[in-house]
Design an enzyme around this catalytic site. Structure first.
Site, PDB file in Angstrom:
ATOM      1  CD  GLU A 182      -0.353  -5.541   6.115  1.00 52.22           C
ATOM      2  OE1 GLU A 182      -0.244  -6.012   4.968  1.00 52.22           O
ATOM      3  OE2 GLU A 182      -0.636  -4.349   6.338  1.00 52.22           O
ATOM      4  CB  CYS A 214      -0.985  -0.065   1.155  1.00 54.82           C
ATOM      5  SG  CYS A 214      -2.437   0.927   0.856  1.00 54.82           S
ATOM      6  CG  HIS A 236      -3.129  -3.318   4.024  1.00 55.92           C
ATOM      7  ND1 HIS A 236      -2.127  -2.711   4.750  1.00 55.92           N
ATOM      8  CD2 HIS A 236      -3.797  -2.323   3.397  1.00 55.92           C
ATOM      9  CE1 HIS A 236      -2.195  -1.396   4.583  1.00 55.92           C
ATOM     10  NE2 HIS A 236      -3.196  -1.136   3.763  1.00 55.92           N
TER      11      HIS A 236
HETATM   12  N1  GLN Z   1      -3.618   6.322   1.186  1.00 55.81           N
HETATM   13  C1  GLN Z   1      -2.322   6.042   1.724  1.00 55.81           C
HETATM   14  C2  GLN Z   1      -1.237   6.839   1.040  1.00 55.81           C
HETATM   15  O1  GLN Z   1      -1.457   7.420   0.039  1.00 55.81           O
HETATM   16  C3  GLN Z   1      -2.019   4.565   1.636  1.00 55.81           C
HETATM   17  C4  GLN Z   1      -2.983   3.789   2.480  1.00 55.81           C
HETATM   18  C5  GLN Z   1      -2.433   2.543   3.102  1.00 55.81           C
HETATM   19  O2  GLN Z   1      -1.228   2.316   3.173  1.00 55.81           O
HETATM   20  N2  GLN Z   1      -3.327   1.748   3.625  1.00 55.81           N
HETATM   21  O3  GLN Z   1      -0.144   6.872   1.507  1.00 55.81           O
END
Ligand code: GLN
Length: 200
Positions: free
Chosen positions: A184, A86, A182
């Site tokens: 995890e 992410c 994610h």
């Molecule tokens: N929206 C976050 C970002 O732009 C990422 C979200 C996440 O890691 N769950 O950094």
């Protein structure tokens, strides 16, 4: 000697990655420990790195102040396995859009040949869970997306391991693995296992 996995500890959730790595290492019967990293002096000690989810903008400003990204990017370019989830995937992308339609900017550690859009699913779909399949790993899992980015485009060297709505959500380029969801937080540690195999 056991291997050490550094978990970038600037901001964001680390425990779930630590637990997933522990479980995956036990299943593979390998000696692996995790260490939270937030200083350049720790980089010489690690065999792989996990860049967790969180807020990539906060990570960017904290990490820059600490001077972490250049030496870390150099190690990854030299072949150290890295797994970005992410926000972590955003940190590793060569090109980033702040949001849909915004201009492209250079990523924090421009390594993965892809364009990624922060918060790509917008406000209506902030968080959601969908079934994903990863044919290469013969794996079905529930993908947890939280304010997730969208991978808009990948270059030829990037292997797409899973997609959602025709967009890549799990990609790999040599020693680097990245997901927009994610793993995890999912019902399996198979993706962490796949990552750990890179350090064997
Ligand atoms: N929206 C976050 C970002 O732009 C990422 C979200 C996440 O890691 N769950 O950094």
């Amino acid at each position: 000697m056991g291997k050490k996995i550094g978990i970038l500890a600037l901001q964001g959730a680390l425990e779930e990655h630590e637990a997933a790595i522990r479980t995956a290492a036990e299943a593979l019967d390998i000696d692996v420990s995790t260490v939270r990293i937030n200083r350049t002096s720790q980089l010489s000690d690690i065999d792989a790195v996990v860049l967790p989810g969180g807020e990539s903008t906060s990570m960017k400003s904290i990490g820059r102040k600490l001077g972490l990204f250049e030496p870390l990017a150099e190690k990854i370019r030299d072949g150290m396995p890295a797994f970005g989830t992410c926000a972590g995937a955003i940190l590793l992308a060569k090109e980033v859009r702040r949001k849909k339609g915004e201009p492209i900017t250079t990523g924090v550690m421009p390594i993965l040949d892809m364009v990624i859009i922060r918060n790509g699913y917008g406000r209506q779909r902030e968080s959601f869970e969908v079934p994903l399949s990863v044919p290469e790993l013969d794996l079905e899992l529930d993908g947890v997306f939280i304010r997730a980015p969208i991978i808009e485009k990948v270059e030829d060297g990037v292997k797409v391991l899973a997609t959602f709505e025709d967009q890549p959500v799990l990609v790999e380029q040599e020693n680097v693995l990245a997901s927009t969801f994610h793993p995890e937080l999912s019902n399996t540690t198979a993706i962490h296992k796949y990552f750990l195999k890179k350090i064997l």
